[in-house]
Design an enzyme around this catalytic site. Structure first.
Site, PDB file in Angstrom:
ATOM      1  N   HIS A   1       0.821  -1.206   0.000  1.00 39.68           N
ATOM      2  CA  HIS A   1       0.000   0.000   0.000  1.00 39.68           C
ATOM      3  C   HIS A   1       0.862   1.266   0.000  1.00 39.68           C
ATOM      4  CE1 HIS A   1      -3.650   2.334   0.862  1.00 39.68           C
ATOM      5  NE2 HIS A   1      -2.884   3.056   1.666  1.00 39.68           N
TER       6      HIS A   1
ATOM      7  N   LYS B   1      -4.695  10.180  -8.371  1.00 40.16           N
ATOM      8  CA  LYS B   1      -4.319  10.422  -6.980  1.00 40.16           C
ATOM      9  C   LYS B   1      -4.493  11.919  -6.742  1.00 40.16           C
ATOM     10  CE  LYS B   1      -2.557   9.140  -2.943  1.00 40.16           C
ATOM     11  NZ  LYS B   1      -3.178   8.122  -2.062  1.00 40.16           N
TER      12      LYS B   1
ATOM     13  N   HIS C   1       3.230   6.124  -1.695  1.00 38.44           N
ATOM     14  CA  HIS C   1       3.946   7.233  -1.058  1.00 38.44           C
ATOM     15  C   HIS C   1       5.466   7.100  -1.181  1.00 38.44           C
ATOM     16  CE1 HIS C   1       0.159   8.653   0.639  1.00 38.44           C
ATOM     17  NE2 HIS C   1      -0.084   7.412   1.001  1.00 38.44           N
TER      18      HIS C   1
END
Length: 322
Positions: A199, A257, A214
């Site tokens: 993730h 995003k 990220h």
């Protein structure tokens, strides 16, 4: 002499127990309070580490990131800064790529970067499809974990967490880090299709949107490969050297995003250390750290629908809240 029968005595005891239970439950009936079961994510108390101690350690980790990018190792082309109302539009405000230059020959040949990059292609991007982990991928996970634990950053983090009672040894911490980051769980009510590492570092497509994602290294590599279209940026932290912190808007294929926050120029061990520090000491909340004299909040989330070990929670997400 009058004696009480065993049957009558048992009835009296039963009545007394029922009365006690009723009195114990009375506040919950009157005030609507909820009966809750205590959940501990880690052996030490969530607040065994004070805010000041967390900030002091984070400064040490920041200063000790010897594998981070230096001046000139990364050149960004930020282009258009969007307002808060524009972040979700999906409009392409930047005609050029975000990364003008990354010194791959210097950074990506370093062992922890090399081990990280080997992991990034191990995942299926769409949730709902089971993640089948091969023996080779397990070996890559082990190699990455072993490599980062050789760094001063992870040694300092280990010492701190052990001293505060969260773990009993480096081996204990290392085993738990493996589970919290790489243990599989389901985001789609069925298939074991996700993990904290996937993730945060690889990113996922969940319900038609980019979820997580990220890692600046993955962002760079995917933009270089033509899989990411950079749209704009919405935040730029106060740092003028690396690691720095930004929030970007981008598309992965056709998926958007709206706000993706990143450390830029940091080493893999620094990112893992910062996120793990906050997750262990302040799980599921905002955690304030200090980097080079400036404050930053890191948001962590626990995966509440499944657990490992003695009721511990997998890491669901962690990122700079900028």
């Amino acid at each position: 002499m009058v004696t009480e029968s065993l049957k009558d005595f048992s009835c009296r005891v039963s009545t007394m127990k029922s009365t006690f239970i009723l009195l114990w439950l009375l506040p919950y009936v009157i005030y609507g309070a909820k009966l809750t079961k205590s959940k501990k994510s880690h052996p030490g108390s969530q607040f065994a580490a004070s805010n000041d101690e967390i900030q002091t350690l984070s400064e040490q980790l920041y200063a000790g990131d010897v594998n981070k990018a230096g001046s000139g190792d990364i050149i960004l082309n930020l282009q258009h800064k969007v307002s808060g109302s524009e972040t979700g539009t999906g409009n392409d405000f930047s005609s050029q790529k975000l990364f003008n230059y990354v010194n791959e020959a210097k950074l990506f040949t370093r062992p922890t970067f090399n081990r990280l990059i080997a992991l990034l292609d191990n995942y299926i991007k769409n949730t709902g499809t089971v993640e089948s982990v091969s023996n080779g991928e397990i070996q890559e996970q082990n190699a990455f974990i072993n490599e980062i634990f050789q760094t001063t950053i992870m040694k300092n983090l280990s010492s701190f967490l052990i001293s505060k009672g969260y773990y009993t040894s480096v081996e204990d911490f290392q085993a738990d880090l493996r589970e919290m980051w790489f243990g599989l769980y389901t985001r789609s009510k069925g298939s074991l299709d996700s993990s904290g590492f996937e993730h945060v570092f690889s990113g996922e497509i969940h319900k038609g949107k980019i979820s997580g994602f990220h890692s600046w290294v993955n962002l760079y590599l995917m933009e270089k490969a033509g899989q990411i279209n950079y749209l704009s940026y919405s935040s730029d932290g106060p740092w003028t050297s690396y690691p720095d912190v930004f929030a970007f808007q981008f598309k992965w294929s056709t998926y958007l995003k709206t706000v993706g926050s990143f450390f830029i120029g940091s080493s893999p061990e620094f990112e893992i250390a910062m996120y793990t520090l906050c997750y262990v000491t302040r799980p599921g909340s905002l955690c304030t750290v200090k980097l080079g004299g400036s404050s930053l909040k890191i948001q962590t989330y626990s995966w509440a629908n499944s657990s490992y070990g003695n009721g511990k929670r997998y890491l669901a997400s962690s990122y700079p809240a900028i």
